[in-house]
Design a protein around this motif. Structure first.
Motif, PDB file in Angstrom:
ATOM      1  N   ILE A 185       0.862  -1.174   0.000  1.00  0.00           N
ATOM      2  CA  ILE A 185       0.000   0.000   0.000  1.00  0.00           C
ATOM      3  C   ILE A 185       0.899   1.225   0.000  1.00  0.00           C
ATOM      4  CG2 ILE A 185      -1.805   1.241   1.201  1.00  0.00           C
ATOM      5  CD1 ILE A 185      -2.706  -1.349   2.425  1.00  0.00           C
ATOM      6  N   SER A 186       0.825   1.968  -1.053  1.00  0.00           N
ATOM      7  CA  SER A 186       1.606   3.205  -1.088  1.00  0.00           C
ATOM      8  C   SER A 186       0.806   4.296  -0.402  1.00  0.00           C
ATOM      9  CB  SER A 186       1.899   3.591  -2.529  1.00  0.00           C
ATOM     10  OG  SER A 186       0.704   3.962  -3.159  1.00  0.00           O
ATOM     11  N   PHE A 187       1.430   5.435  -0.224  1.00  0.00           N
ATOM     12  CA  PHE A 187       0.730   6.510   0.467  1.00  0.00           C
ATOM     13  C   PHE A 187      -0.491   6.963  -0.320  1.00  0.00           C
ATOM     14  CE2 PHE A 187       0.294  11.074   1.657  1.00  0.00           C
ATOM     15  CZ  PHE A 187      -0.203  10.828   2.910  1.00  0.00           C
ATOM     16  N   GLN A 188      -0.362   7.000  -1.631  1.00  0.00           N
ATOM     17  CA  GLN A 188      -1.506   7.394  -2.453  1.00  0.00           C
ATOM     18  C   GLN A 188      -2.663   6.415  -2.263  1.00  0.00           C
ATOM     19  OE1 GLN A 188       1.625   7.756  -3.694  1.00  0.00           O
ATOM     20  NE2 GLN A 188       1.464   9.987  -3.581  1.00  0.00           N
ATOM     21  N   GLU A 189      -2.308   5.159  -2.278  1.00  0.00           N
ATOM     22  CA  GLU A 189      -3.349   4.148  -2.112  1.00  0.00           C
ATOM     23  C   GLU A 189      -3.978   4.233  -0.725  1.00  0.00           C
ATOM     24  OE1 GLU A 189      -1.297   0.909  -5.128  1.00  0.00           O
ATOM     25  OE2 GLU A 189      -0.923   0.841  -2.986  1.00  0.00           O
ATOM     26  N   PHE A 190      -3.143   4.555   0.230  1.00  0.00           N
ATOM     27  CA  PHE A 190      -3.621   4.711   1.600  1.00  0.00           C
ATOM     28  C   PHE A 190      -4.634   5.845   1.688  1.00  0.00           C
ATOM     29  CE2 PHE A 190      -3.035   6.381   5.940  1.00  0.00           C
ATOM     30  CZ  PHE A 190      -3.275   5.240   6.669  1.00  0.00           C
ATOM     31  N   CYS A 191      -4.287   6.950   1.044  1.00  0.00           N
ATOM     32  CA  CYS A 191      -5.198   8.094   1.057  1.00  0.00           C
ATOM     33  C   CYS A 191      -6.499   7.737   0.360  1.00  0.00           C
ATOM     34  CB  CYS A 191      -4.580   9.297   0.360  1.00  0.00           C
ATOM     35  SG  CYS A 191      -3.204   9.973   1.256  1.00  0.00           S
ATOM     36  N   ALA A 192      -6.352   7.039  -0.765  1.00  0.00           N
ATOM     37  CA  ALA A 192      -7.550   6.692  -1.526  1.00  0.00           C
ATOM     38  C   ALA A 192      -8.465   5.781  -0.720  1.00  0.00           C
ATOM     39  CB  ALA A 192      -7.159   6.015  -2.835  1.00  0.00           C
ATOM     40  N   ALA A 193      -7.839   4.895   0.046  1.00  0.00           N
ATOM     41  CA  ALA A 193      -8.650   3.955   0.824  1.00  0.00           C
ATOM     42  C   ALA A 193      -9.426   4.673   1.920  1.00  0.00           C
ATOM     43  CB  ALA A 193      -7.759   2.883   1.451  1.00  0.00           C
ATOM     44  N   LEU A 194      -8.867   5.777   2.386  1.00  0.00           N
ATOM     45  CA  LEU A 194      -9.535   6.499   3.472  1.00  0.00           C
ATOM     46  C   LEU A 194     -10.277   7.726   2.966  1.00  0.00           C
ATOM     47  CD1 LEU A 194      -6.960   6.304   6.361  1.00  0.00           C
ATOM     48  CD2 LEU A 194      -9.112   5.119   6.142  1.00  0.00           C
ATOM     49  N   GLU A 195     -10.618   7.683   1.704  1.00  0.00           N
ATOM     50  CA  GLU A 195     -11.235   8.848   1.096  1.00  0.00           C
ATOM     51  C   GLU A 195     -12.535   9.238   1.793  1.00  0.00           C
ATOM     52  OE1 GLU A 195     -11.814   8.172  -2.995  1.00  0.00           O
ATOM     53  OE2 GLU A 195     -11.088  10.166  -3.534  1.00  0.00           O
ATOM     54  N   ARG A 196     -13.285   8.245   2.190  1.00  0.00           N
ATOM     55  CA  ARG A 196     -14.607   8.527   2.736  1.00  0.00           C
ATOM     56  C   ARG A 196     -14.572   8.834   4.229  1.00  0.00           C
ATOM     57  NH1 ARG A 196     -18.041   3.478   0.769  1.00  0.00           N
ATOM     58  NH2 ARG A 196     -16.440   2.417   1.939  1.00  0.00           N
ATOM     59  N   THR A 197     -13.406   8.686   4.812  1.00  0.00           N
ATOM     60  CA  THR A 197     -13.332   8.855   6.257  1.00  0.00           C
ATOM     61  C   THR A 197     -13.054  10.308   6.614  1.00  0.00           C
ATOM     62  OG1 THR A 197     -12.359   6.678   6.288  1.00  0.00           O
ATOM     63  CG2 THR A 197     -12.279   7.917   8.316  1.00  0.00           C
ATOM     64  N   ASP A 198     -13.683  10.720   7.668  1.00  0.00           N
ATOM     65  CA  ASP A 198     -13.517  12.098   8.106  1.00  0.00           C
ATOM     66  C   ASP A 198     -12.247  12.195   8.942  1.00  0.00           C
ATOM     67  OD1 ASP A 198     -13.880  14.670   8.660  1.00  0.00           O
ATOM     68  OD2 ASP A 198     -15.633  14.430   9.950  1.00  0.00           O
ATOM     69  N   VAL A 199     -11.128  12.139   8.228  1.00  0.00           N
ATOM     70  CA  VAL A 199      -9.845  12.129   8.934  1.00  0.00           C
ATOM     71  C   VAL A 199      -9.623  13.440   9.679  1.00  0.00           C
ATOM     72  CG1 VAL A 199      -7.376  11.876   8.635  1.00  0.00           C
ATOM     73  CG2 VAL A 199      -8.920  10.589   7.204  1.00  0.00           C
ATOM     74  N   GLU A 200     -10.051  14.516   9.067  1.00  0.00           N
ATOM     75  CA  GLU A 200      -9.834  15.836   9.683  1.00  0.00           C
ATOM     76  C   GLU A 200     -10.380  15.850  11.096  1.00  0.00           C
ATOM     77  OE1 GLU A 200     -11.005  15.424   6.669  1.00  0.00           O
ATOM     78  OE2 GLU A 200     -10.403  17.018   5.302  1.00  0.00           O
ATOM     79  N   GLN A 201     -11.521  15.196  11.249  1.00  0.00           N
ATOM     80  CA  GLN A 201     -12.130  15.237  12.570  1.00  0.00           C
ATOM     81  C   GLN A 201     -11.572  14.140  13.461  1.00  0.00           C
ATOM     82  OE1 GLN A 201     -16.437  14.909  12.749  1.00  0.00           O
ATOM     83  NE2 GLN A 201     -16.142  14.823  14.957  1.00  0.00           N
ATOM     84  N   LYS A 202     -11.376  13.002  12.874  1.00  0.00           N
ATOM     85  CA  LYS A 202     -10.945  11.868  13.684  1.00  0.00           C
ATOM     86  C   LYS A 202      -9.547  12.077  14.246  1.00  0.00           C
ATOM     87  CE  LYS A 202     -13.727   7.998  13.067  1.00  0.00           C
ATOM     88  NZ  LYS A 202     -14.611   7.874  11.942  1.00  0.00           N
ATOM     89  N   MET A 203      -8.725  12.773  13.476  1.00  0.00           N
ATOM     90  CA  MET A 203      -7.350  12.939  13.916  1.00  0.00           C
ATOM     91  C   MET A 203      -7.093  14.340  14.433  1.00  0.00           C
ATOM     92  SD  MET A 203      -5.046  10.628  11.410  1.00  0.00           S
ATOM     93  CE  MET A 203      -3.627  10.808  12.455  1.00  0.00           C
ATOM     94  N   SER A 204      -8.021  14.831  15.169  1.00  0.00           N
ATOM     95  CA  SER A 204      -7.821  16.148  15.771  1.00  0.00           C
ATOM     96  C   SER A 204      -8.089  16.055  17.259  1.00  0.00           C
ATOM     97  CB  SER A 204      -8.776  17.166  15.151  1.00  0.00           C
ATOM     98  OG  SER A 204      -8.493  17.325  13.798  1.00  0.00           O
ATOM     99  N   ILE A 205      -7.319  16.814  17.972  1.00  0.00           N
ATOM    100  CA  ILE A 205      -7.544  16.887  19.413  1.00  0.00           C
ATOM    101  C   ILE A 205      -7.938  18.317  19.733  1.00  0.00           C
ATOM    102  CG2 ILE A 205      -6.463  16.738  21.682  1.00  0.00           C
ATOM    103  CD1 ILE A 205      -4.592  14.663  20.550  1.00  0.00           C
ATOM    104  N   ARG A 206      -8.905  18.428  20.600  1.00  0.00           N
ATOM    105  CA  ARG A 206      -9.300  19.768  20.991  1.00  0.00           C
ATOM    106  C   ARG A 206      -8.333  20.226  22.072  1.00  0.00           C
ATOM    107  NH1 ARG A 206     -12.613  21.882  24.271  1.00  0.00           N
ATOM    108  NH2 ARG A 206     -12.917  19.895  25.279  1.00  0.00           N
ATOM    109  N   PHE A 207      -7.324  20.977  21.636  1.00  0.00           N
ATOM    110  CA  PHE A 207      -6.348  21.468  22.614  1.00  0.00           C
ATOM    111  C   PHE A 207      -7.011  22.545  23.443  1.00  0.00           C
ATOM    112  CE2 PHE A 207      -3.763  19.733  19.280  1.00  0.00           C
ATOM    113  CZ  PHE A 207      -2.788  19.062  19.974  1.00  0.00           C
ATOM    114  N   LEU A 208      -6.852  22.415  24.720  1.00  0.00           N
ATOM    115  CA  LEU A 208      -7.502  23.406  25.574  1.00  0.00           C
ATOM    116  C   LEU A 208      -6.826  24.757  25.422  1.00  0.00           C
ATOM    117  CD1 LEU A 208      -7.846  21.163  28.696  1.00  0.00           C
ATOM    118  CD2 LEU A 208      -9.630  21.796  27.106  1.00  0.00           C
ATOM    119  N   ASN A 209      -7.636  25.744  25.484  1.00  0.00           N
ATOM    120  CA  ASN A 209      -7.080  27.081  25.328  1.00  0.00           C
ATOM    121  C   ASN A 209      -6.727  27.694  26.687  1.00  0.00           C
ATOM    122  OD1 ASN A 209      -7.138  27.549  22.503  1.00  0.00           O
ATOM    123  ND2 ASN A 209      -9.370  27.431  22.670  1.00  0.00           N
TER     124      ASN A 209
END
Lengths: 190, 963
Positions: free
Chosen positions: A166-190
């Protein structure tokens, strides 16, 4: 860095980190206090033991990988200074439309996840690498054979060019439908 | 009125009511069949000889003609009795049983009711006694009507695309209500609060809880709770105050006490789960929006119950008697109701998991535990006046994961469908009853009050949404935007819960109860009709992110898990407690302590990964079977390639002399290049097996059920554990699929990697040659290799065959079926004219018979295109047990050719060149086979003779010589 004498960050350091990672000074201060509390030896850098001392991380099946990712990202073997620490964490800042940053973009996040698999840094996830992660996550109760077939199935599914990796491109393509932006974010406290 | 009394009363008036309510149809039936039955009945009577037959009701001669619709003859008391009886069937059923026991004779003889008439005095030929079945009959009739209505809507797709189902059901309900109303049955009220809360609501909530997307729910739990608790309180207080304030101006024309207003606002402010489900399931908004609104509607129950009870109690006490301690205890009781309900639910959920752990021997009753125990949780919470809705929701959420690990897939399906069926039918009935209940003459319409109620409900809902999302967004990663806020406030539908609650209000205590009922109905209608109808176009217009429903792929599942763990780890490093960290903690506890207790076969830490995997492989297998069902005459995907091999052996063994050259070709094609050589034992084994299985017709193993019949046994041993992947089978399918996928994606790569590919690229374009390499084969891997190669061939063929004529399929099938007949009489009744076509569909082997009977051979044809190998299969190839032998091992690789040359056969003179060639070839392939298991199968297509490929040409030449 190796700034033994003061626990406080200098203004210019904050500025560079802010520029580099996009954290607000407030967040940087907060994270710095966390950094120093992790840094048991007051060395100004973290070593692997510091990470392993975190009890929850020790039982996280992927704990080792996560720690590795920190050091791998920063390029150093067993010392992680605050700037490097912040750079890794910057991947997990929530994406904001107005502020573009390379680290916390979708691709940046995906690349971090990709690196979690790709232990030999060849930009390819091989079957063995996948199997390694699977073993960590799924545990020992399941037969090796079954894990192998799961790994194979996963590769086949994502593999577009037929090289059994699995290359990086293929990896990205496989996760196309996933909301990575949200899943891989932490709400850093202010 | 007490149920007992009613039943007694009914009992006493049985003879009259029985006759009166005789149904026309049944009477007609009697009149028509009396004569016919009489004779048989006479002969039956002594046989039965019941001395206890003493039930004397209306004799046949009594005027049975007075027949009216059952519902229209009800008396008023009777009706209320019905309602009460419906609400407590256990009592009434018991009573009925007692009653039935008294008339045992009738119950016993009903089946043969035809005619005891003439035989004994006092035993009548026929009785129609509606009263006895009235309650269950009417209930069933309701369900039946409601379900019919539901079918009706879907017959008119235009209707159902504009109106949500809930609207249509209410309309049908109104129509029925009008009918009942005009047939002199005013005041009929099938939807009593007790019926609603005890029988109709639980299935819906259980369905919601059991199929709740846990992850999503807990991810957004904070927001949901904020809306459910603060939002509902806000709504109650603001609506109550506003309505009361307007009342002070004298707008309504009557005095409205503050506490009554609050009581009303408490019940009207809660978003209704039934209505929300009904509407939101149709509009398919994105999952975040859905879970927030729906979760709110579920969890606000606790608040509603508490507020309602609180104000109800206050109203009872009177405004001046309320002390501040009462208000405080109100809040305390909120905590008790909410937390207590949740706890009861969770405990029952764990209990259910624990019980299902031991159901592996009584699979049939598995589903009942899920239903009964969650219902018990609901009732248990109701005992303590806690929130039953919360209890059953959390019971469903808790039990799901454990139950799914224990029960069989069949039970899973049963539960799924039963639950959906129950919930959707009770939803249907609720809406219908809502319509029916609207039609009565007790409405108290006050335009100002009702309009203001609707206005305030919408306005304060919107206001509350805006404020609360602002608050929630501070803590949320995914910020709710303006459109989502709008949908959230617009989706605040009121429904049957509010209606049932308002019916509970005591008109003696609250003077304006009829007005409240009317107002509640108006609000419900407004939200369900106006908002329900407009929300769909609005969602479209505002371009709300729609839900995209898809099954997770293996990659998604796996990578998401990885991300979850990573994020949990990051949160640990950052040292702040987030959602993921709690989840992770729980998961660890779960895996360590809870799961081993509750799950029979505690398998893996990440059951979801396995689940996805087995689901996907299952789908692959199904796809494969589906695609091949038509165009190939295979019996099963994984038994084929061995079958091909054995077919070749037997053919070889049966005709040593005549057509060995021909076989030799086939040998070389299929086997020689595989460097495959069976030992003598294998061959004789195959031969014996062939013989046996042709004599013994398919010795299937029957299920044990045949031996010992047991009514409650569900024979699903093979499916007993849902998470276990049938490894061997999946392995084959997966390989096969993987290879096709790869081939589709990279034809060029394949060609490049194929060392044995046709020498001349252009010339060989019609020829398809496949090379597959397996690195991971185990010691006995040859069979698998062969499997795969054959499967590839089939897949290739299938895809090609689909483009070709369908006639190919027919002939292929014909060829298969013919083997048996040939063996039987050798008659020429079966034609093999379709050979060319079937050859196109398959690399085929001539059967033994074909080879031995020269007139069956079409030599010229055979020689030009030598690939007629698998047009027919002997029966024994279907025997999977045989094929599971790994008997031909790699150790004999290459020995084939030596053996061949040693054989002193006439034919060998002709095939010397060929043999030399093949041995050379064998030497070439052997090392590669040993190293990386490179296997090459050459599958020539119909035009192979024109091809420039050396090997093929040589083969063809040999054949010519032989001929």
């Amino acid at each position: 860095m190796g700034n033994h004498s003061s626990l406080l960050l200098r203004e210019d350091e904050i500025a560079t980190i802010q520029q580099e990672t996009g954290f607000t000074p407030n967040q940087i201060e907060r994270l710095y206090s966390r950094f120093t509390s992790l840094d048991k030896g007051d060395n100004g850098f973290l070593c692997r033991e510091d990470f392993h001392r975190i009890p929850e991380l020790a039982i996280n099946p992927l704990g080792d990988r996560i720690v590795n990712a920190f050091f791998c990202e920063s390029g150093s073997e067993d010392q992680l200074n605050f700037r490097q620490f912040m750079k890794v964490l910057a991947h997990f800042r929530p994406v904001k439309k107005d502020k573009e940053n390379k680290l916390n973009s979708r691709e940046g996040k995906l690349r971090f996840a990709f690196k979690m698999y790709d232990t030999d840094n060849d930009e390819q996830i091989s079957k063995d690498e996948l199997l390694g992660v699977l073993q960590m996550m799924v545990g020992d109760n399941i037969s090796e054979e079954q894990l192998v077939s799961i790994a194979e199935r996963t590769i086949v599914e994502a593999d577009k060019d037929g090289d059994q990796m699995i290359s990086f491109q293929e990896f990205c393509a496989a996760l196309e439908r996933t909301d990575v932006e949200q899943k891989m974010s932490i709400r850093f406290l202010n | 009125m007490n149920v007992l009394e009613i039943v007694k009363q009914r009992n006493s008036s049985h003879s009259i009511m029985g006759t009166r309510r005789t149904l026309v149809l049944l009477v007609l039936f009697v009149l028509a069949s009396e004569l016919a039955h009489n004779t048989t009945a006479l002969s039956e009577v002594p046989l039965h000889g019941h001395s206890t037959i003493q039930y004397v009701d209306s004799p046949i001669g009594s005027p049975a003609g007075v027949v009216t619709l059952p519902s229209s003859v009800h008396h008023a008391e009777d009706r209320s009795g019905l309602a009460e009886a419906v609400s407590s069937p256990s009592v009434s059923t018991g009573d009925h049983l007692g009653e039935a026991g008294g008339h045992h004779g009738v119950a016993g003889e009903q089946g043969t009711a035809g005619g005891h008439g003439g035989a004994h005095e006092g035993i009548h030929v026929f009785t129609a006694e509606f009263a006895r079945v009235e309650i269950p009959f009417i209930i069933s009739l309701w369900i039946f009507c409601a379900s019919l209505a539901k079918i009706g809507f879907h017959m008119a797709p235009k209707l159902s695309s504009i109106f949500p189902e809930s609207c249509l059901l209410i309309v049908v309900g109104i129509v029925i209500g009008l009918l009942l109303f005009h047939t002199n049955s005013a005041g009929v009220s099938p939807l009593t609060p007790t019926t609603f809360f005890f029988y109709m609501l639980p299935p819906i909530i259980l369905d919601a809880g059991y199929f709740m997307p846990n992850r999503l729910f807990f991810d957004h739990l904070g927001t949901i709770l904020l809306f459910a608790v603060i939002g509902t309180i806000w709504n109650t207080v603001s609506i109550g105050l506003a309505l009361w304030g307007c009342g002070l101006t004298g707008l309504y024309g009557f005095d409205l006490p503050l506490l009554d207003t609050f009581l009303f606002s408490a019940l009207i402010s809660a978003v209704d789960p039934v209505a929300v489900l009904a509407v939101f399931e149709e509009i398919h908004v994105n999952e975040v929006l859905y879970i927030v609104v729906f979760g709110e509607s579920l969890l606000n129950d606790a608040v509603t119950v508490v507020l309602y009870n609180m104000f109800d109690a206050y109203v009872g006490m009177g405004q001046e008697n309320i002390k501040y301690t009462d208000i405080l205890s109100g809040f305390a009781s909120f905590l008790v109701v909410a937390i207590g309900g949740t706890l009861i639910g969770v405990i029952w959920g764990f209990l259910t998991g624990f019980v299902t752990r031991f159901t592996n021997h009584v699979r049939v009753i598995e589903p009942i535990f899920i239903f009964v125990m969650s219902y018990l949780a609901y009732l248990n919470a109701e005992i303590f006046h806690m929130s039953g809705i919360l209890a059953i929701t959390f019971c469903g959420i808790t039990m799901k994961n454990y139950v799914e690990g224990n029960i069989s897939p069949k039970s899973h399906t049963t539960i799924k469908y039963a639950m959906k069926m129950l919930s959707s039918s009770s939803e249907t009935i609720i809406f219908m009853f809502l319509g029916v209940n609207t039609v009565n003459d007790q409405h108290d319409w006050n335009t100002a009050f009702i309009l203001l109620t609707i206005l305030f409900c919408s306005f304060f809902r919107a206001l509350g949404c805006i404020m609360l999302t602002e608050l929630a967004n501070r803590f949320r990663l995914h910020k709710l935007n303006r459109v989502e806020k709008f949908v959230m406030s617009y989706g605040g539908l009121r429904g049957a819960v509010a209606f049932a609650l308002v019916l509970l209000v005591d008109p003696k205590k609250v003077k304006k109860q009829p007005l409240f009922v009317t107002a509640t109905i108006s609000v419900v209608y407004f939200t369900v009709f106006f908002q329900g109808i407009t929300i769909k176009p609005l969602v479209k217009y505002l371009k709300v992110k729609r839900a995209n429903k898809f099954e997770k792929t293996m990659n998604e599942r796996l990578h998401e898990k990885l991300v979850d763990y990573t994020m949990a780890g990051m949160e640990d490093i950052l040292g702040h407690t987030g959602n993921l960290k709690i989840r992770d903690k729980f998961k660890q506890i779960d895996n360590k302590y809870i799961r081993p207790c509750l799950i029979r076969e505690h398998a893996a830490h990440e059951p979801k990964i396995l689940e996805t995997y087995s689901k996907l492989t299952m789908r692959d297998a199904m796809d494969f079977m589906r695609r091949n069902a038509t165009s190939s005459n295979l019996s099963g995907g994984n038994s084929e390639s061995m079958a091909v091999l054995f077919r070749n052996y037997t053919a070889n063994n049966l005709n040593n002399s005549a057509s060995i050259a021909q076989m030799d070709q086939g040998w070389n094609l299929d086997i020689g290049e595989l460097a495959y050589s069976p030992s003598a034992r294998d061959l004789s084994d195959a031969k014996v097996h062939h013989m046996l299985s042709e004599e013994l017709w398919k010795p299937y193993r029957r299920s044990s059920r045949r031996l010992s019949y047991s009514r409650h046994a569900v024979n699903d041993q093979d499916l007993s554990s849902s998470h276990h992947v049938n490894h061997n089978m999946h392995m084959h399918i997966r390989r096969m699929v993987s290879e096709t996928v790869r081939k589709q994606h990279s034809k060029r790569v394949k060609r490049h990697r194929d060392p044995h590919a046709n020498g001349s690229g252009e010339g060989g374009s019609r020829n398809s040659s496949k090379s597959v390499s397996f690195k991971t084969l185990k010691e006995n891997g040859l069979e698998k290799k062969l499997h795969d190669d054959y499967l590839h061939a089939v897949i290739k063929e299938v895809s090609e065959a689909e483009e070709r004529n369908i006639s190919t399929d027919d002939t292929g099938a014909q060829a298969t079926g013919s083997t048996e007949d040939l063996d039987g009489d050798g008659a020429g009744g079966i034609t093999f004219t379709a050979r060319k076509a079937s050859r196109e569909a398959h690399p085929s082997t001539p059967t033994a018979v074909e080879m031995q009977l020269p007139w069956k051979r079409d030599d010229a044809d055979d020689m030009s295109t030598f690939a007629i190998k698998q047009s027919e299969f002997p029966l024994w190839v279907d025997n999977k047990e045989y094929n599971n032998y790994y008997s031909p091992t790699n150790t004999f690789l290459g020995e084939l050719d030596k053996k061949k040359t040693n054989h002193p056969s006439v034919i060998d003179i002709f095939t010397k060149d060929r043999t030399a060639d093949s041995s050379e070839h064998g030497n070439n392939t052997l090392p590669s086979t040993a190293k990386s298991f490179d296997v090459t199968v050459t599958i020539p297509e119909e035009n192979s003779k024109e091809d420039g490929e050396d090997e093929v040409k040589k083969v063809t030449n040999d054949k010519d010589c032989h001929a």
